[in-house]
Design a protein around this motif. Structure first.
Motif, PDB file in Angstrom:
ATOM      1  N   VAL A 150      -7.141  -5.584  -6.713  1.00 26.22           N
ATOM      2  CA  VAL A 150      -6.282  -5.332  -5.868  1.00 26.22           C
ATOM      3  C   VAL A 150      -4.678  -5.522  -6.634  1.00 26.22           C
ATOM      4  CG1 VAL A 150      -4.832  -6.083  -3.942  1.00 26.22           C
ATOM      5  CG2 VAL A 150      -7.201  -5.996  -3.855  1.00 26.22           C
ATOM      6  N   ILE A 151      -4.657  -6.611  -7.574  1.00 28.16           N
ATOM      7  CA  ILE A 151      -3.522  -6.936  -8.192  1.00 28.16           C
ATOM      8  C   ILE A 151      -3.271  -5.782  -9.349  1.00 28.16           C
ATOM      9  CG2 ILE A 151      -2.555  -8.475  -9.901  1.00 28.16           C
ATOM     10  CD1 ILE A 151      -3.862 -10.904  -8.635  1.00 28.16           C
ATOM     11  N   PHE A 152      -4.380  -5.418  -9.977  1.00 34.65           N
ATOM     12  CA  PHE A 152      -4.407  -4.406 -10.972  1.00 34.65           C
ATOM     13  C   PHE A 152      -3.935  -3.068 -10.381  1.00 34.65           C
ATOM     14  CE2 PHE A 152      -7.556  -6.808 -13.604  1.00 34.65           C
ATOM     15  CZ  PHE A 152      -6.566  -7.673 -14.102  1.00 34.65           C
ATOM     16  N   GLY A 153      -4.283  -2.778  -9.176  1.00 35.83           N
ATOM     17  CA  GLY A 153      -3.924  -1.494  -8.527  1.00 35.83           C
ATOM     18  C   GLY A 153      -2.642  -1.129  -8.510  1.00 35.83           C
ATOM     19  N   ALA A 154      -1.617  -2.012  -8.684  1.00 38.80           N
ATOM     20  CA  ALA A 154      -0.319  -1.752  -8.583  1.00 38.80           C
ATOM     21  C   ALA A 154       0.094  -1.379 -10.030  1.00 38.80           C
ATOM     22  CB  ALA A 154       0.529  -2.915  -7.929  1.00 38.80           C
ATOM     23  N   THR A 155      -0.406  -1.727 -10.919  1.00 39.47           N
ATOM     24  CA  THR A 155       0.148  -1.588 -12.215  1.00 39.47           C
ATOM     25  C   THR A 155       0.556  -0.305 -12.785  1.00 39.47           C
ATOM     26  OG1 THR A 155      -1.389  -3.188 -13.269  1.00 39.47           O
ATOM     27  CG2 THR A 155      -0.901  -1.899 -14.684  1.00 39.47           C
ATOM     28  N   LEU A 156      -0.025   0.839 -12.492  1.00 45.09           N
ATOM     29  CA  LEU A 156       0.318   2.247 -12.749  1.00 45.09           C
ATOM     30  C   LEU A 156       1.566   2.215 -12.000  1.00 45.09           C
ATOM     31  CD1 LEU A 156      -2.775   4.629 -13.453  1.00 45.09           C
ATOM     32  CD2 LEU A 156      -1.320   3.245 -14.909  1.00 45.09           C
ATOM     33  N   PRO A 157       1.757   2.557 -10.368  1.00 44.83           N
ATOM     34  CA  PRO A 157       3.236   2.535  -9.832  1.00 44.83           C
ATOM     35  C   PRO A 157       4.020   1.870 -10.561  1.00 44.83           C
ATOM     36  CG  PRO A 157       1.067   2.448  -8.447  1.00 44.83           C
ATOM     37  CD  PRO A 157       0.739   2.025  -9.749  1.00 44.83           C
ATOM     38  N   MET A 158       3.802   0.498 -10.816  1.00 44.90           N
ATOM     39  CA  MET A 158       4.920  -0.510 -11.115  1.00 44.90           C
ATOM     40  C   MET A 158       5.394   0.012 -12.716  1.00 44.90           C
ATOM     41  SD  MET A 158       5.799  -2.431  -8.799  1.00 44.90           S
ATOM     42  CE  MET A 158       5.330  -3.272  -7.409  1.00 44.90           C
ATOM     43  N   ALA A 186       7.902  -6.627 -23.803  1.00 43.62           N
ATOM     44  CA  ALA A 186       8.457  -7.729 -22.670  1.00 43.62           C
ATOM     45  C   ALA A 186       7.698  -8.383 -21.938  1.00 43.62           C
ATOM     46  CB  ALA A 186       9.821  -6.877 -22.311  1.00 43.62           C
ATOM     47  N   ARG A 187       6.821  -7.532 -21.305  1.00 46.81           N
ATOM     48  CA  ARG A 187       6.005  -8.189 -20.340  1.00 46.81           C
ATOM     49  C   ARG A 187       4.922  -8.927 -20.999  1.00 46.81           C
ATOM     50  NH1 ARG A 187       1.963  -2.974 -18.545  1.00 46.81           N
ATOM     51  NH2 ARG A 187       0.579  -4.605 -17.777  1.00 46.81           N
ATOM     52  N   ALA A 188       4.495  -8.641 -21.927  1.00 48.29           N
ATOM     53  CA  ALA A 188       3.604  -9.745 -22.841  1.00 48.29           C
ATOM     54  C   ALA A 188       4.393 -10.829 -23.216  1.00 48.29           C
ATOM     55  CB  ALA A 188       3.036  -8.877 -24.006  1.00 48.29           C
ATOM     56  N   ALA A 189       5.505 -10.889 -23.661  1.00 43.37           N
ATOM     57  CA  ALA A 189       6.314 -12.044 -24.028  1.00 43.37           C
ATOM     58  C   ALA A 189       6.489 -12.760 -22.918  1.00 43.37           C
ATOM     59  CB  ALA A 189       7.610 -11.606 -24.469  1.00 43.37           C
ATOM     60  N   ALA A 190       7.011 -12.343 -21.562  1.00 45.01           N
ATOM     61  CA  ALA A 190       7.187 -13.148 -20.373  1.00 45.01           C
ATOM     62  C   ALA A 190       5.894 -13.894 -19.987  1.00 45.01           C
ATOM     63  CB  ALA A 190       7.726 -12.284 -19.295  1.00 45.01           C
ATOM     64  N   ALA A 191       4.711 -13.122 -19.890  1.00 43.79           N
ATOM     65  CA  ALA A 191       3.439 -13.482 -19.597  1.00 43.79           C
ATOM     66  C   ALA A 191       3.011 -14.580 -20.523  1.00 43.79           C
ATOM     67  CB  ALA A 191       2.475 -12.331 -19.532  1.00 43.79           C
ATOM     68  N   GLY A 192       3.390 -14.448 -21.918  1.00 48.37           N
ATOM     69  CA  GLY A 192       2.998 -15.430 -22.862  1.00 48.37           C
ATOM     70  C   GLY A 192       3.451 -16.789 -22.555  1.00 48.37           C
ATOM     71  N   LEU A 193       4.867 -16.756 -22.099  1.00 48.65           N
ATOM     72  CA  LEU A 193       5.579 -17.932 -21.584  1.00 48.65           C
ATOM     73  C   LEU A 193       4.820 -18.495 -20.549  1.00 48.65           C
ATOM     74  CD1 LEU A 193       9.186 -16.909 -22.305  1.00 48.65           C
ATOM     75  CD2 LEU A 193       7.525 -18.082 -23.684  1.00 48.65           C
ATOM     76  N   LEU A 194       4.637 -18.008 -19.621  1.00 47.65           N
ATOM     77  CA  LEU A 194       3.603 -18.478 -18.420  1.00 47.65           C
ATOM     78  C   LEU A 194       2.140 -18.986 -18.868  1.00 47.65           C
ATOM     79  CD1 LEU A 194       4.364 -15.665 -15.671  1.00 47.65           C
ATOM     80  CD2 LEU A 194       5.470 -18.062 -15.887  1.00 47.65           C
ATOM     81  N   ALA A 195       1.728 -18.249 -19.694  1.00 52.17           N
ATOM     82  CA  ALA A 195       0.257 -18.670 -20.240  1.00 52.17           C
ATOM     83  C   ALA A 195       0.560 -19.908 -21.139  1.00 52.17           C
ATOM     84  CB  ALA A 195      -0.193 -17.560 -21.188  1.00 52.17           C
ATOM     85  N   GLY A 196       1.556 -20.062 -21.963  1.00 54.15           N
ATOM     86  CA  GLY A 196       1.820 -21.245 -22.758  1.00 54.15           C
ATOM     87  C   GLY A 196       2.131 -22.504 -21.811  1.00 54.15           C
ATOM     88  N   TYR A 246       6.629  -7.809 -12.161  1.00 57.22           N
ATOM     89  CA  TYR A 246       5.369  -7.769 -11.385  1.00 57.22           C
ATOM     90  C   TYR A 246       4.262  -7.676 -12.738  1.00 57.22           C
ATOM     91  CZ  TYR A 246       1.206  -6.476  -8.642  1.00 57.22           C
ATOM     92  OH  TYR A 246      -0.060  -6.456  -8.211  1.00 57.22           O
ATOM     93  N   LEU A 247       4.509  -7.006 -13.777  1.00 61.63           N
ATOM     94  CA  LEU A 247       3.851  -6.171 -14.621  1.00 61.63           C
ATOM     95  C   LEU A 247       3.519  -7.475 -15.519  1.00 61.63           C
ATOM     96  CD1 LEU A 247       5.054  -2.851 -15.728  1.00 61.63           C
ATOM     97  CD2 LEU A 247       2.951  -3.157 -14.441  1.00 61.63           C
ATOM     98  N   ALA A 248       4.607  -8.377 -15.597  1.00 61.88           N
ATOM     99  CA  ALA A 248       4.345  -9.633 -16.625  1.00 61.88           C
ATOM    100  C   ALA A 248       3.627 -10.733 -15.721  1.00 61.88           C
ATOM    101  CB  ALA A 248       5.556 -10.135 -16.987  1.00 61.88           C
ATOM    102  N   ALA A 249       3.879 -10.999 -14.739  1.00 62.97           N
ATOM    103  CA  ALA A 249       3.414 -11.986 -13.937  1.00 62.97           C
ATOM    104  C   ALA A 249       1.955 -11.784 -13.430  1.00 62.97           C
ATOM    105  CB  ALA A 249       4.304 -12.423 -12.784  1.00 62.97           C
ATOM    106  N   PHE A 250       1.830 -10.513 -12.940  1.00 65.00           N
ATOM    107  CA  PHE A 250       0.666 -10.322 -12.078  1.00 65.00           C
ATOM    108  C   PHE A 250      -0.539  -9.413 -13.021  1.00 65.00           C
ATOM    109  CE2 PHE A 250       3.305 -11.619  -8.898  1.00 65.00           C
ATOM    110  CZ  PHE A 250       2.615 -12.374  -8.033  1.00 65.00           C
ATOM    111  N   SER A 251      -0.108  -8.247 -13.265  1.00 64.08           N
ATOM    112  CA  SER A 251      -0.616  -7.209 -14.074  1.00 64.08           C
ATOM    113  C   SER A 251      -1.312  -8.057 -15.361  1.00 64.08           C
ATOM    114  CB  SER A 251      -0.180  -5.942 -14.380  1.00 64.08           C
ATOM    115  OG  SER A 251       0.131  -5.338 -13.180  1.00 64.08           O
ATOM    116  N   MET A 252      -0.271  -8.602 -16.139  1.00 61.28           N
ATOM    117  CA  MET A 252      -0.668  -9.045 -17.497  1.00 61.28           C
ATOM    118  C   MET A 252      -1.241 -10.422 -17.417  1.00 61.28           C
ATOM    119  SD  MET A 252      -0.581  -8.557 -20.839  1.00 61.28           S
ATOM    120  CE  MET A 252       0.269  -7.127 -20.852  1.00 61.28           C
ATOM    121  N   PHE A 253      -1.014 -11.102 -16.377  1.00 56.10           N
ATOM    122  CA  PHE A 253      -1.351 -12.519 -16.282  1.00 56.10           C
ATOM    123  C   PHE A 253      -2.259 -13.152 -15.262  1.00 56.10           C
ATOM    124  CE2 PHE A 253       0.102 -17.265 -16.005  1.00 56.10           C
ATOM    125  CZ  PHE A 253      -0.714 -17.493 -16.957  1.00 56.10           C
ATOM    126  N   ILE A 254      -1.702 -13.090 -13.926  1.00 58.73           N
ATOM    127  CA  ILE A 254      -2.442 -13.605 -12.907  1.00 58.73           C
ATOM    128  C   ILE A 254      -3.723 -12.850 -12.416  1.00 58.73           C
ATOM    129  CG2 ILE A 254      -2.350 -14.178 -10.462  1.00 58.73           C
ATOM    130  CD1 ILE A 254       0.739 -15.080 -10.718  1.00 58.73           C
TER     131      ILE A 254
END
Length: 289
Positions: free
Chosen positions: A16-24, A40-50, A216-224
């Protein structure tokens, strides 16, 4: 609830989370270059991951590094960049149908990476599903030719399939959330520096909804999303959980229509149903682990 059922449920949450990836992504590339968007999305997600790893440390060994490098190359960089390029040329709804073949591609990758052994019926479904996706792409392509975006989508599906198979394998040794977290953290030196150098002054004036799509791409598609997805792969197996991913096409179609206002015609829905039915038939075929 059995371990396999819980794994399927977690996989569904991830889908469900990944389903929004292409539209976003389609929305974000209207303001941001695909390469900048990816980093940019990977960098932001990386900070959340750290921050997550600091709050709850999970140790890794040298034996984990090669798998994490593959995950970083395929899921942190590969799929986002390739699908981002595709979204500059084809609608998100179109991409959602083409990526309907991703569940089968994931199991094919798992055959080589995780030694899963599908039956002849599975391979028949794989070929049939792939053929149907090509027919759909030719139908939507200019004068019956494959659109350039379809080629990028095919490469993005291959990248994601490899990444999912490796993630499923590594998630048996590490928590699913730690797998994607370490892949993102190890990528931080590259993603942060590259994001800085790729920044363009015009990005600051991008519309709020484009920045929201990037967030959204950083926090949800790439991480959560990977928290649930990787845990599901580990619990129920790559082959079994990839079946749940059939629903991702329909989530993508719905979001593309609601957020982007894309027209989803009857033929597109029928192709989505047909691809899903073929993939489902293949997923029901025996797969020895």
């Amino acid at each position: 609830m059995s371990r396999e059922t819980l794994g399927l449920l977690l996989g569904f949450i991830g889908v469900v989370i990944f389903g929004a990836t292409l539209p976003m992504t389609r929305l974000a590339v209207e303001s941001f270059d695909p390469l900048f968007l990816t980093l940019a999305r990977a960098a932001a997600a990386g900070l959340l991951a750290g921050a997550s790893l600091l709050a709850r440390p999970v140790a890794i060994t040298r034996q984990h590094l090669s798998a994490l490098a593959i995950i970083a190359a395929t899921l942190v960089i590969g799929f986002p960049l390739l699908s981002g390029i595709a979204m500059t040329t084809v609608p998100a709804a179109h991409g959602g149908v083409v990526l309907g073949i991703l569940p089968l591609a994931t199991v094919i990758a798992s055959v080589f990476i995780n030694n899963e052994r599908p039956s002849a019926l599975f391979w028949f479904a794989a070929v049939s599903g792939g053929a149907l996706v090509i027919v759909f792409a030719l139908r939507d392509g200019e004068f019956g030719r494959l659109a350039v975006g379809d080629l990028w989508l095919g490469l993005s599906a291959a990248s994601a399939a490899v990444g999912y198979a490796v993630s499923g394998r590594l998630s048996r040794a590490l928590p699913g959330w730690a797998v994607i977290s370490w892949a993102l953290v190890l990528s931080l030196p590259v993603t942060v520096i590259a994001t800085f150098f790729l920044w363009q002054p015009g990005y600051a004036s991008a519309p709020a909804n484009h920045w929201g799509a990037l967030a959204y791409l950083a926090a949800f598609s790439m991480f959560i999303g990977f928290f649930a997805w990787n845990a599901g792969l580990a619990m129920a197996g790559v082959a079994r959980v990839s079946q749940v991913q059939l629903l991702q096409t329909f989530v993508t179609l719905a979001i593309a229509a609601l957020i982007l206002g894309e027209a989803v015609d009857t033929a597109t829905i029928l192709f989505a149903v047909a691809v899903s039915a073929i993939v489902f038939a293949g997923r029901r075929a025996p797969v020895r682990r």
